[in-house]
Design a protein around this motif. Structure first.
Motif, PDB file in Angstrom:
ATOM      1  N   PHE A   1       0.957  -1.072   0.554  1.00  0.00           N
ATOM      2  CA  PHE A   1       0.078  -0.070  -0.595  1.00  0.00           C
ATOM      3  C   PHE A   1       0.744   1.033   0.051  1.00  0.00           C
ATOM      4  CE2 PHE A   1       0.408  -1.227   3.895  1.00  0.00           C
ATOM      5  CZ  PHE A   1       1.179  -0.478   4.925  1.00  0.00           C
ATOM      6  N   PHE A   2       2.029   0.960   0.518  1.00  0.00           N
ATOM      7  CA  PHE A   2       2.429   2.354   0.676  1.00  0.00           C
ATOM      8  C   PHE A   2       2.930   3.509  -1.117  1.00  0.00           C
ATOM      9  CE2 PHE A   2       6.456   5.221  -0.045  1.00  0.00           C
ATOM     10  CZ  PHE A   2       6.670   5.892   0.999  1.00  0.00           C
ATOM     11  N   PRO A   3       3.248   2.419  -2.107  1.00  0.00           N
ATOM     12  CA  PRO A   3       3.218   3.241  -3.557  1.00  0.00           C
ATOM     13  C   PRO A   3       2.184   3.929  -3.528  1.00  0.00           C
ATOM     14  CG  PRO A   3       4.612   0.738  -3.751  1.00  0.00           C
ATOM     15  CD  PRO A   3       3.393   0.844  -2.407  1.00  0.00           C
ATOM     16  N   LYS A   4       0.918   3.538  -3.205  1.00  0.00           N
ATOM     17  CA  LYS A   4      -0.149   4.028  -3.626  1.00  0.00           C
ATOM     18  C   LYS A   4      -0.669   4.783  -3.199  1.00  0.00           C
ATOM     19  CE  LYS A   4      -5.439   3.388  -3.198  1.00  0.00           C
ATOM     20  NZ  LYS A   4      -6.340   2.158  -3.255  1.00  0.00           N
ATOM     21  N   GLU A   5      -0.176   5.495  -1.539  1.00  0.00           N
ATOM     22  CA  GLU A   5      -0.273   6.091  -0.901  1.00  0.00           C
ATOM     23  C   GLU A   5       0.540   7.436  -1.003  1.00  0.00           C
ATOM     24  OE1 GLU A   5      -1.897   7.084   2.347  1.00  0.00           O
ATOM     25  OE2 GLU A   5      -3.280   5.288   1.379  1.00  0.00           O
ATOM     26  N   ALA A   6       1.728   7.038  -1.192  1.00  0.00           N
ATOM     27  CA  ALA A   6       2.657   8.243  -1.521  1.00  0.00           C
ATOM     28  C   ALA A   6       2.396   8.698  -3.150  1.00  0.00           C
ATOM     29  CB  ALA A   6       4.182   7.532  -2.196  1.00  0.00           C
ATOM     30  N   GLU A   7       1.424   8.199  -3.842  1.00  0.00           N
ATOM     31  CA  GLU A   7       1.032   8.605  -5.282  1.00  0.00           C
ATOM     32  C   GLU A   7       0.071   9.453  -4.618  1.00  0.00           C
ATOM     33  OE1 GLU A   7      -0.729   7.338  -9.164  1.00  0.00           O
ATOM     34  OE2 GLU A   7      -0.511   5.591  -7.600  1.00  0.00           O
ATOM     35  N   LYS A   8      -1.054   9.426  -4.071  1.00  0.00           N
ATOM     36  CA  LYS A   8      -1.764  10.096  -3.527  1.00  0.00           C
ATOM     37  C   LYS A   8      -0.707  12.003  -2.744  1.00  0.00           C
ATOM     38  CE  LYS A   8      -4.988   7.081  -1.477  1.00  0.00           C
ATOM     39  NZ  LYS A   8      -5.991   6.646  -0.169  1.00  0.00           N
ATOM     40  N   LYS A   9       0.600  11.226  -2.325  1.00  0.00           N
ATOM     41  CA  LYS A   9       1.254  13.155  -1.989  1.00  0.00           C
ATOM     42  C   LYS A   9       1.885  13.072  -3.225  1.00  0.00           C
ATOM     43  CE  LYS A   9       0.448  12.565   2.878  1.00  0.00           C
ATOM     44  NZ  LYS A   9      -0.050  13.617   3.185  1.00  0.00           N
ATOM     45  N   GLY A  10       2.084  13.111  -4.123  1.00  0.00           N
ATOM     46  CA  GLY A  10       2.378  13.397  -5.455  1.00  0.00           C
ATOM     47  C   GLY A  10       3.971  13.568  -5.698  1.00  0.00           C
ATOM     48  N   VAL A  11       3.634  11.911  -5.787  1.00  0.00           N
ATOM     49  CA  VAL A  11       5.347  11.059  -5.415  1.00  0.00           C
ATOM     50  C   VAL A  11       5.212  11.013  -6.760  1.00  0.00           C
ATOM     51  CG1 VAL A  11       6.906   9.980  -4.106  1.00  0.00           C
ATOM     52  CG2 VAL A  11       5.909  11.169  -2.567  1.00  0.00           C
ATOM     53  N   SER A  12       6.656  10.895  -7.379  1.00  0.00           N
ATOM     54  CA  SER A  12       6.509   9.882  -8.836  1.00  0.00           C
ATOM     55  C   SER A  12       6.968   8.791  -8.320  1.00  0.00           C
ATOM     56  CB  SER A  12       7.583  10.642  -9.437  1.00  0.00           C
ATOM     57  OG  SER A  12       8.535  10.970  -9.588  1.00  0.00           O
ATOM     58  N   ASN A  13       6.610   7.775  -9.246  1.00  0.00           N
ATOM     59  CA  ASN A  13       7.291   6.165  -9.439  1.00  0.00           C
ATOM     60  C   ASN A  13       8.327   6.029  -9.597  1.00  0.00           C
ATOM     61  OD1 ASN A  13       4.281   5.075  -9.222  1.00  0.00           O
ATOM     62  ND2 ASN A  13       4.715   5.518 -11.826  1.00  0.00           N
ATOM     63  N   THR A  14       9.309   6.285  -9.695  1.00  0.00           N
ATOM     64  CA  THR A  14      10.914   6.751  -9.806  1.00  0.00           C
ATOM     65  C   THR A  14      11.085   7.650  -8.379  1.00  0.00           C
ATOM     66  OG1 THR A  14      11.345   7.584 -11.669  1.00  0.00           O
ATOM     67  CG2 THR A  14      12.824   7.524 -10.799  1.00  0.00           C
ATOM     68  N   VAL A  15      10.499   8.177  -8.076  1.00  0.00           N
ATOM     69  CA  VAL A  15      10.870   8.237  -6.330  1.00  0.00           C
ATOM     70  C   VAL A  15      10.798   8.051  -5.319  1.00  0.00           C
ATOM     71  CG1 VAL A  15      10.816  10.540  -4.663  1.00  0.00           C
ATOM     72  CG2 VAL A  15      10.849  11.635  -6.463  1.00  0.00           C
ATOM     73  N   THR A  16       9.401   7.189  -5.326  1.00  0.00           N
ATOM     74  CA  THR A  16       8.923   5.618  -5.071  1.00  0.00           C
ATOM     75  C   THR A  16      10.467   4.937  -4.753  1.00  0.00           C
ATOM     76  OG1 THR A  16       6.250   6.603  -5.055  1.00  0.00           O
ATOM     77  CG2 THR A  16       6.862   4.232  -4.298  1.00  0.00           C
ATOM     78  N   GLY A  17      10.266   4.578  -6.172  1.00  0.00           N
ATOM     79  CA  GLY A  17      11.669   3.302  -6.267  1.00  0.00           C
ATOM     80  C   GLY A  17      12.722   3.894  -5.483  1.00  0.00           C
ATOM     81  N   MET A  18      12.881   4.762  -5.840  1.00  0.00           N
ATOM     82  CA  MET A  18      14.623   5.219  -4.811  1.00  0.00           C
ATOM     83  C   MET A  18      14.657   5.527  -2.857  1.00  0.00           C
ATOM     84  SD  MET A  18      15.390   9.009  -7.481  1.00  0.00           S
ATOM     85  CE  MET A  18      16.649   9.406  -6.217  1.00  0.00           C
ATOM     86  N   ILE A  19      13.063   5.751  -2.989  1.00  0.00           N
ATOM     87  CA  ILE A  19      12.791   5.430  -1.614  1.00  0.00           C
ATOM     88  C   ILE A  19      13.152   4.283  -1.279  1.00  0.00           C
ATOM     89  CG2 ILE A  19      11.004   5.647   0.226  1.00  0.00           C
ATOM     90  CD1 ILE A  19       9.797   7.815  -1.351  1.00  0.00           C
ATOM     91  N   PHE A  20      12.418   3.507  -1.415  1.00  0.00           N
ATOM     92  CA  PHE A  20      12.636   1.134  -1.668  1.00  0.00           C
ATOM     93  C   PHE A  20      14.039   1.507  -1.204  1.00  0.00           C
ATOM     94  CE2 PHE A  20       8.489   1.340  -2.197  1.00  0.00           C
ATOM     95  CZ  PHE A  20       7.527   0.327  -0.968  1.00  0.00           C
ATOM     96  N   GLY A  21      15.114   1.931  -2.827  1.00  0.00           N
ATOM     97  CA  GLY A  21      16.000   1.674  -2.633  1.00  0.00           C
ATOM     98  C   GLY A  21      17.088   1.973  -2.042  1.00  0.00           C
ATOM     99  N   CYS A  22      17.073   3.147  -1.571  1.00  0.00           N
ATOM    100  CA  CYS A  22      17.897   3.580  -0.159  1.00  0.00           C
ATOM    101  C   CYS A  22      18.128   2.973   0.676  1.00  0.00           C
ATOM    102  CB  CYS A  22      17.478   5.162  -0.015  1.00  0.00           C
ATOM    103  SG  CYS A  22      16.303   5.140   1.239  1.00  0.00           S
ATOM    104  N   TYR A  23      17.605   1.642   1.241  1.00  0.00           N
ATOM    105  CA  TYR A  23      17.097   1.220   2.284  1.00  0.00           C
ATOM    106  C   TYR A  23      18.602   0.619   2.209  1.00  0.00           C
ATOM    107  CZ  TYR A  23      16.095  -2.500   5.609  1.00  0.00           C
ATOM    108  OH  TYR A  23      15.678  -3.101   6.593  1.00  0.00           O
ATOM    109  N   ALA A  24      18.667  -0.862   0.607  1.00  0.00           N
ATOM    110  CA  ALA A  24      19.858  -1.297   0.390  1.00  0.00           C
ATOM    111  C   ALA A  24      21.675   0.188   0.935  1.00  0.00           C
ATOM    112  CB  ALA A  24      19.685  -1.937  -0.465  1.00  0.00           C
TER     113      ALA A  24
END
Length: 458
Positions: free
Chosen positions: A57-80
């Motif tokens: 569900f986080f990608p959907k919530e991020a989209e509601k906040k105007g976050v692009s798919n690329t930035v959402t992927g970077m949020i996931f990727g920064c963890y690694a």
């Protein structure tokens, strides 16, 4: 290919034990070992659930906040990325910080930032929301790296003669966390909203802290003289690190690609897509204890597990699509079967890596104790993070450019390369040891021949 202390792999902390003593592992767990297992199981389960809960569900919530798919992927990727950096630092300074303190502090921060993630929806959209997502995700990665690095080191210290068995058994809890996280998060999200899944899991992790503070033993050790650089520059360790990269990237490749492929190819409802992943996670969790036990009881099999596990994994990725040149029709039952086989082959390859690195380190003069165990566990976590970053990144790119079938085949080539390279190294190592043994025998015979005339003189 095994440590010089005997065929049982890594030697126990006391260097004066004989070969017979290293084989005599206790049949029953001591009270201390039992408590260590409970602590490690709790962090494996809790951390994997916190890690995997974002997906549904986080990608959907991020989209509601105007976050692009690329930035959402970077949020996931920064963890690694931050898990990689933190693992190297914590592995190096494990002894100075203290394994128990690092473990408990990691759990505390992880539980706290998980709860913080649950209140991010209250932050206004825009750069502030994005920045807070990055900060919380980074803090979660650092805390996770601290707890897992300490956990691996404590386990190896408590179970010196059965590292693979214990690590393999605890992968059940890692797999369980990955399996339970998404459906539990999705259920709580649908029933109670965005905040509750994070607050619920964060509180569970925080409630585990008093228990672990009480039952987890303290292990003291002196700082070692060796570094990550000396460890990773050992040829065998470098190749095993490459194996860890390839296997981690194979897992990561599936995150952004498999669900899209299943939805597009088989028109499954979104709720059933998670069940497809269940085949991979469950077979890995079930097979890992078996390969861990075999790795400890028959250490000579480790090299075959590493080599053939990678080769089988490569074959699985060729058949995931399947690759078009095979002219095999893509079917759902075949996809699930391949994922089950992939889980088994992953367990075959991953579990022997830490015992093999430990054996190599001891053979090359690394001291026995928490210092070396910290280096090894930090190296494993760091190399896994590299693959966890590259797999989704390259997987998403290749999926868009050449489609899932060919992208999976390219990913399989990575596993094939690491498996074949590892096999060639083991063959070279075996030939070198045979040559060294033969030279020692010839040298002994020459010494005897030279001494014989002096011995027969009157």
């Amino acid at each position: 290919m095994d440590a010089p202390g005997g065929p049982e792999g890594p030697r126990p902390p006391r260097g004066d034990d004989s070969l017979g003593n290293t084989r005599e592992t206790p049949r029953q767990l001591s009270r201390e070992q039992f408590f260590v297992l409970i602590s490690a199981a709790s962090i494996n389960l809790g951390s994997m659930m916190c890690y995997s809960i974002l997906g549904p569900f986080f990608p959907k919530e991020a989209e509601k906040k105007g976050v692009s798919n690329t930035v959402t992927g970077m949020i996931f990727g920064c963890y690694a990325l931050f898990d990689l950096l933190a693992s190297l630092v914590f592995g190096k300074y494990l002894v100075q910080i203290g394994a128990k303190f690092m473990f408990v502090a990691g759990m505390f921060v992880s539980g706290g930032v998980t709860i913080l993630f649950g209140v991010l929806d209250k932050i206004p959209e825009g750069p502030i929301f994005i920045a807070m997502c990055f900060l919380v995700r980074m803090a979660d990665a650092v805390s996770f790296a601290a707890a897992i690095t300490a956990s691996f080191s404590i386990l190896a210290k408590a179970f010196p003669n059965s590292v693979a068995t214990v690590l393999g058994s605890l992968e059940i809890f890692s797999g369980l966390g990955l399996v339970l996280g998404p459906p539990l998060g999705g259920f709580l999200y649908q029933s109670f909203g965005y905040e509750v899944p994070f607050i619920f899991l964060g509180c569970i992790v925080l409630l585990m802290i008093p228990l672990n503070m009480y039952i987890l033993p303290n292990y003291d050790s002196d700082p070692g003289e060796h570094s990550f650089w000396k460890l990773i520059t050992l040829p065998k360790v470098a190749l095993i690190a490459f194996v860890i990269n390839s296997l981690s990237s194979c897992f990561g490749f599936l995150d952004p690609t498999l669900s899209l492929f299943v939805l597009e190819k088989f028109n499954l409802p979104a709720g059933y897509v998670g069940l497809v992943f269940l085949g991979l996670a469950s077979s890995y969790a079930i097979s890992s204890p078996l390969f861990g036990l075999l790795s400890d009881k028959m250490p000579h099999l480790r090299k075959w597990f590493l080599v053939w596990g990678n080769i089988i994994t490569a074959g699985c990725y060729m058949l995931l699509g399947p690759i078009p040149v095979l002219h095999i029709k893509s079917q759902l039952w075949l996809l699930v079967l391949i994922l089950v086989l992939n889980g088994i082959s992953a367990g075959m390859s991953i579990i022997p890596t830490i015992p093999e690195i430990l054996s190599c380190a001891y053979e090359n003069g690394f001291e026995e104790g928490l210092s070396t165990l910290g280096l090894v566990s930090g190296l494993f976590s760091a190399m896994w993070s590299v693959g966890a970053f590259l797999g989704p990144t390259l997987g998403g790119f290749l999926y868009e450019k050449i489609g899932f079938e060919w992208a999976a085949a390219v990913q399989g080539l990575w596993a094939m390369t690491s498996g074949v390279t590892m096999g060639l190294f083991y063959l070279w190592e075996h030939s070198q040891r045979r040559r060294s043994k033969l030279e020692n025998i010839l040298g002994t015979e020459e010494e005897r021949t030279a001494l014989l005339p002096d011995e027969i003189q009157p």
